[in-house]
Design an enzyme around this catalytic site. Structure first.
Site, mmCIF file in Angstrom:
data_model
loop_
_atom_site.group_PDB
_atom_site.id
_atom_site.type_symbol
_atom_site.label_atom_id
_atom_site.label_comp_id
_atom_site.label_asym_id
_atom_site.label_seq_id
_atom_site.Cartn_x
_atom_site.Cartn_y
_atom_site.Cartn_z
ATOM 1 N N TYR A 1 4.307 12.329 -2.408
ATOM 2 C CA TYR A 1 3.893 11.662 -1.327
ATOM 3 C C TYR A 1 3.424 12.826 -0.273
ATOM 4 O O TYR A 1 2.411 13.046 0.311
ATOM 5 C CB TYR A 1 4.510 10.723 -0.393
ATOM 6 C CG TYR A 1 4.099 10.180 0.809
ATOM 7 C CD1 TYR A 1 2.775 9.314 0.724
ATOM 8 C CD2 TYR A 1 4.479 10.680 2.025
ATOM 9 C CE1 TYR A 1 2.302 8.805 1.783
ATOM 10 C CE2 TYR A 1 3.939 9.754 3.083
ATOM 11 C CZ TYR A 1 2.814 9.092 2.986
ATOM 12 O OH TYR A 1 2.416 8.550 4.192
ATOM 13 N N LYS B 1 0.043 14.540 1.039
ATOM 14 C CA LYS B 1 -0.450 14.717 2.380
ATOM 15 C C LYS B 1 -0.708 15.919 2.850
ATOM 16 O O LYS B 1 -1.861 16.263 3.666
ATOM 17 C CB LYS B 1 0.310 13.838 3.242
ATOM 18 C CG LYS B 1 0.659 12.315 2.807
ATOM 19 C CD LYS B 1 -0.728 11.610 3.179
ATOM 20 C CE LYS B 1 -0.702 10.147 2.949
ATOM 21 N NZ LYS B 1 -2.098 9.577 3.220
ATOM 22 N N ILE C 1 5.352 4.874 11.567
ATOM 23 C CA ILE C 1 4.609 3.704 12.238
ATOM 24 C C ILE C 1 4.739 2.450 11.677
ATOM 25 O O ILE C 1 5.184 2.357 10.513
ATOM 26 C CB ILE C 1 2.822 3.898 11.938
ATOM 27 C CG1 ILE C 1 2.616 5.524 12.325
ATOM 28 C CG2 ILE C 1 2.042 3.005 12.607
ATOM 29 C CD1 ILE C 1 2.649 5.895 13.905
ATOM 30 N N ASP D 1 -10.680 0.645 -5.626
ATOM 31 C CA ASP D 1 -9.777 1.640 -6.096
ATOM 32 C C ASP D 1 -10.304 2.996 -5.471
ATOM 33 O O ASP D 1 -11.328 3.312 -6.253
ATOM 34 C CB ASP D 1 -9.233 1.395 -7.118
ATOM 35 C CG ASP D 1 -8.381 2.280 -7.619
ATOM 36 O OD1 ASP D 1 -7.983 3.326 -6.635
ATOM 37 O OD2 ASP D 1 -7.909 2.272 -8.938
ATOM 38 N N VAL D 2 -9.993 3.554 -4.669
ATOM 39 C CA VAL D 2 -10.346 4.741 -4.391
ATOM 40 C C VAL D 2 -10.137 6.016 -5.227
ATOM 41 O O VAL D 2 -10.899 6.854 -5.412
ATOM 42 C CB VAL D 2 -9.962 5.278 -2.848
ATOM 43 C CG1 VAL D 2 -10.409 4.307 -1.835
ATOM 44 C CG2 VAL D 2 -8.495 5.574 -2.802
ATOM 45 N N SER E 1 -7.546 -3.028 5.046
ATOM 46 C CA SER E 1 -7.109 -4.391 5.096
ATOM 47 C C SER E 1 -5.692 -4.813 5.839
ATOM 48 O O SER E 1 -5.525 -5.873 6.682
ATOM 49 C CB SER E 1 -6.912 -5.119 3.630
ATOM 50 O OG SER E 1 -6.266 -4.181 2.947
ATOM 51 N N ARG E 2 -4.999 -3.564 5.837
ATOM 52 C CA ARG E 2 -3.594 -3.862 6.453
ATOM 53 C C ARG E 2 -3.249 -2.708 7.410
ATOM 54 O O ARG E 2 -4.027 -1.688 7.435
ATOM 55 C CB ARG E 2 -2.452 -4.099 5.466
ATOM 56 C CG ARG E 2 -2.691 -5.414 4.751
ATOM 57 C CD ARG E 2 -1.588 -5.509 3.595
ATOM 58 N NE ARG E 2 -1.737 -4.911 2.464
ATOM 59 C CZ ARG E 2 -0.962 -4.029 2.017
ATOM 60 N NH1 ARG E 2 0.211 -3.920 2.734
ATOM 61 N NH2 ARG E 2 -1.237 -3.238 1.038
ATOM 62 N N GLY F 1 -8.336 1.390 2.826
ATOM 63 C CA GLY F 1 -7.103 0.843 3.208
ATOM 64 C C GLY F 1 -7.311 0.168 4.493
ATOM 65 O O GLY F 1 -6.319 -0.118 5.540
HETATM 66 P P1 NAP Z 1 0.040 -0.214 4.294
HETATM 67 O O1 NAP Z 1 0.433 -0.983 5.317
HETATM 68 O O2 NAP Z 1 1.017 0.092 3.030
HETATM 69 O O3 NAP Z 1 -1.552 -0.330 3.845
HETATM 70 C C1 NAP Z 1 -2.146 0.338 2.666
HETATM 71 C C2 NAP Z 1 -3.486 0.075 2.606
HETATM 72 O O4 NAP Z 1 -4.012 0.863 1.610
HETATM 73 C C3 NAP Z 1 -3.763 -1.396 2.350
HETATM 74 O O5 NAP Z 1 -5.045 -1.551 2.812
HETATM 75 C C4 NAP Z 1 -4.187 -1.420 0.652
HETATM 76 O O6 NAP Z 1 -5.100 -2.512 0.473
HETATM 77 C C5 NAP Z 1 -4.657 0.034 0.676
HETATM 78 N N1 NAP Z 1 -4.662 0.719 -0.701
HETATM 79 C C6 NAP Z 1 -3.595 1.025 -1.150
HETATM 80 N N2 NAP Z 1 -3.961 1.699 -2.487
HETATM 81 C C7 NAP Z 1 -5.159 1.658 -2.449
HETATM 82 C C8 NAP Z 1 -6.298 2.011 -3.422
HETATM 83 N N3 NAP Z 1 -5.971 2.649 -4.680
HETATM 84 N N4 NAP Z 1 -7.671 1.762 -3.381
HETATM 85 C C9 NAP Z 1 -7.989 1.164 -1.895
HETATM 86 N N5 NAP Z 1 -7.122 1.018 -1.130
HETATM 87 C C10 NAP Z 1 -5.789 1.388 -1.355
HETATM 88 O O7 NAP Z 1 -0.141 1.293 4.648
HETATM 89 P P2 NAP Z 1 0.036 1.993 6.351
HETATM 90 O O8 NAP Z 1 1.291 2.208 6.256
HETATM 91 O O9 NAP Z 1 -0.975 1.201 7.172
HETATM 92 O O10 NAP Z 1 -0.527 3.515 5.911
HETATM 93 C C11 NAP Z 1 -2.050 3.721 5.998
HETATM 94 C C12 NAP Z 1 -2.073 5.155 5.695
HETATM 95 O O11 NAP Z 1 -1.413 5.964 6.607
HETATM 96 C C13 NAP Z 1 -1.537 5.858 4.309
HETATM 97 O O12 NAP Z 1 -2.413 6.826 3.873
HETATM 98 C C14 NAP Z 1 -0.311 6.317 4.770
HETATM 99 O O13 NAP Z 1 0.324 7.427 3.866
HETATM 100 C C15 NAP Z 1 -0.385 6.915 6.113
HETATM 101 N N6 NAP Z 1 0.812 6.786 6.768
HETATM 102 C C16 NAP Z 1 1.783 5.979 7.095
HETATM 103 C C17 NAP Z 1 2.830 6.070 8.136
HETATM 104 C C18 NAP Z 1 3.523 5.009 8.444
HETATM 105 O O14 NAP Z 1 4.626 5.269 8.896
HETATM 106 N N7 NAP Z 1 3.040 3.695 8.191
HETATM 107 C C19 NAP Z 1 2.861 7.397 8.415
HETATM 108 C C20 NAP Z 1 2.398 8.440 8.198
HETATM 109 C C21 NAP Z 1 1.183 8.357 7.512
HETATM 110 P P3 NAP Z 1 -4.288 -3.819 -0.116
HETATM 111 O O15 NAP Z 1 -4.262 -4.377 1.252
HETATM 112 O O16 NAP Z 1 -5.820 -4.446 -0.946
HETATM 113 O O17 NAP Z 1 -3.480 -3.617 -1.007
#
Ligand code: NAP
Length: 251
Positions: free
Chosen positions: A159, A163, A192, A67-68, A16-17, A14
């Site tokens: 979710y 987690k 975040i 895809d993980v 990329s973003r 993950g």
């Molecule tokens: P995000 O902006 O939605 O980015 C998700 C990333 O995961 C992207 O790089 C996406 O790839 C990749 N991804 C999704 N499905 C995948 C798969 N099956 N195989 C490989 N890669 C996959 O998410 P984020 O907010 O940065 O979150 C990152 C992590 O932090 C996640 O585990 C999330 O649960 C955790 N988290 C986030 C928050 C928050 O507030 N944002 C809080 C707690 C925990 P593509 O770009 O190719 O789609």
């Protein structure tokens, strides 16, 4: 290059973003080669690679679409990493998705989708690097959990379960691999600012912000700094822990 003159290689799922991109850039700054693993967003993945190379000209960075939750694809992804870099020192399991619904309405498909990517995907990637890291007698695994994996959240049973599962998985891996100098820790972010949270309504964002003692939304970089610490040489005596990066939300 570290004190032992070894160029470390980090795989960030993950990457990329959002949080994953910030982790890639921070680990690049620290001198690690970077492999950005992503699901389908080719443009975002190549942008992350460019940002890593801008952050540190002495490293190599590449991206791999994978895809993980697909065991065969993960196996092939790590074969590519080994053929390119010869080693995997750091694995950050950050790929994650949400598919929110109330318990009464949630379908088994919605439940399975989130468990498959967030928990099963983390398991598959950890298992795939185990032999590599054991042989190296060195490894750092950092799994991204969430505050809701510790405290739960209405509308997120799938979710939250995924987690919470990541935390149990991490603690067990820490115990299994400690004798081989491989550490495993979890980082649990709060709220975040990324694409994932951008999907929330303004009212939900305001309500969440009101619960944060530090009175601001977290940035991907806040999480990346914690992950970089747990991925580095300075955290060698820390394993099986969950580090909350939540502005005090869960305290
Ligand atoms: P995000 O902006 O939605 O980015 C998700 C990333 O995961 C992207 O790089 C996406 O790839 C990749 N991804 C999704 N499905 C995948 C798969 N099956 N195989 C490989 N890669 C996959 O998410 P984020 O907010 O940065 O979150 C990152 C992590 O932090 C996640 O585990 C999330 O649960 C955790 N988290 C986030 C928050 C928050 O507030 N944002 C809080 C707690 C925990 P593509 O770009 O190719 O789609």
């Amino acid at each position: 290059m570290n004190d032992n003159n070894i160029k470390r290689c980090a795989v960030v799922t993950g990457g990329s973003r959002g949080i994953g991109r910030a982790i890639c850039i921070e680990l690049a700054k620290q001198g690690n080669d970077i492999c950005v693993v992503y699901a389908g967003n080719d443009q975002a993945a190549s942008e992350t690679v460019s940002l890593c190379l801008e952050a540190n000209k002495d490293i190599t960075a590449l991206s791999i679409k994978c895809d993980v939750s697909d065991e065969a694809a993960v196996k092939s992804m790590f074969e590519t990493v080994i053929s390119e870099f010869g080693r995997v020192d750091i694995l950050v399991n950050n790929a994650g998705v949400t598919c929110d619904d109330l318990l009464a309405r949630m379908s088994c498909d919605e439940f399975d989708k989130v468990i498959n990517i967030n928990l099963r995907g983390t398991f598959i990637c950890c298992q795939a690097v185990t032999r590599i890291m054991m042989k190296q007698r060195y490894g750092r695994i950092v799994n991204i959990s969430s505050i809701v994996g510790v405290h739960g959240n209405a509308g997120q049973v799938n979710y939250s379960a995924s987690k919470a599962g990541v935390i149990g998985l991490t603690k067990s891996i820490a115990k299994e691999l400690a004798s081989r100098n491989v550490t495993a820790n979890a980082v649990a972010p709060g709220f975040i600012a990324t694409d994932m949270t951008d999907a929330m309504t303004d009212a939900a964002k305001e309500a969440t912000l009101a619960q944060i003692p530090l009175k601001r939304v977290g940035l991907p970089e806040d999480v990346a700094k914690a992950v970089a610490f747990l991925s580095g040489e300075d955290s060698s005596y820390i394993t099986g822990q969950v580090l909350m990066v939540d502005g005090g939300m869960g305290c």
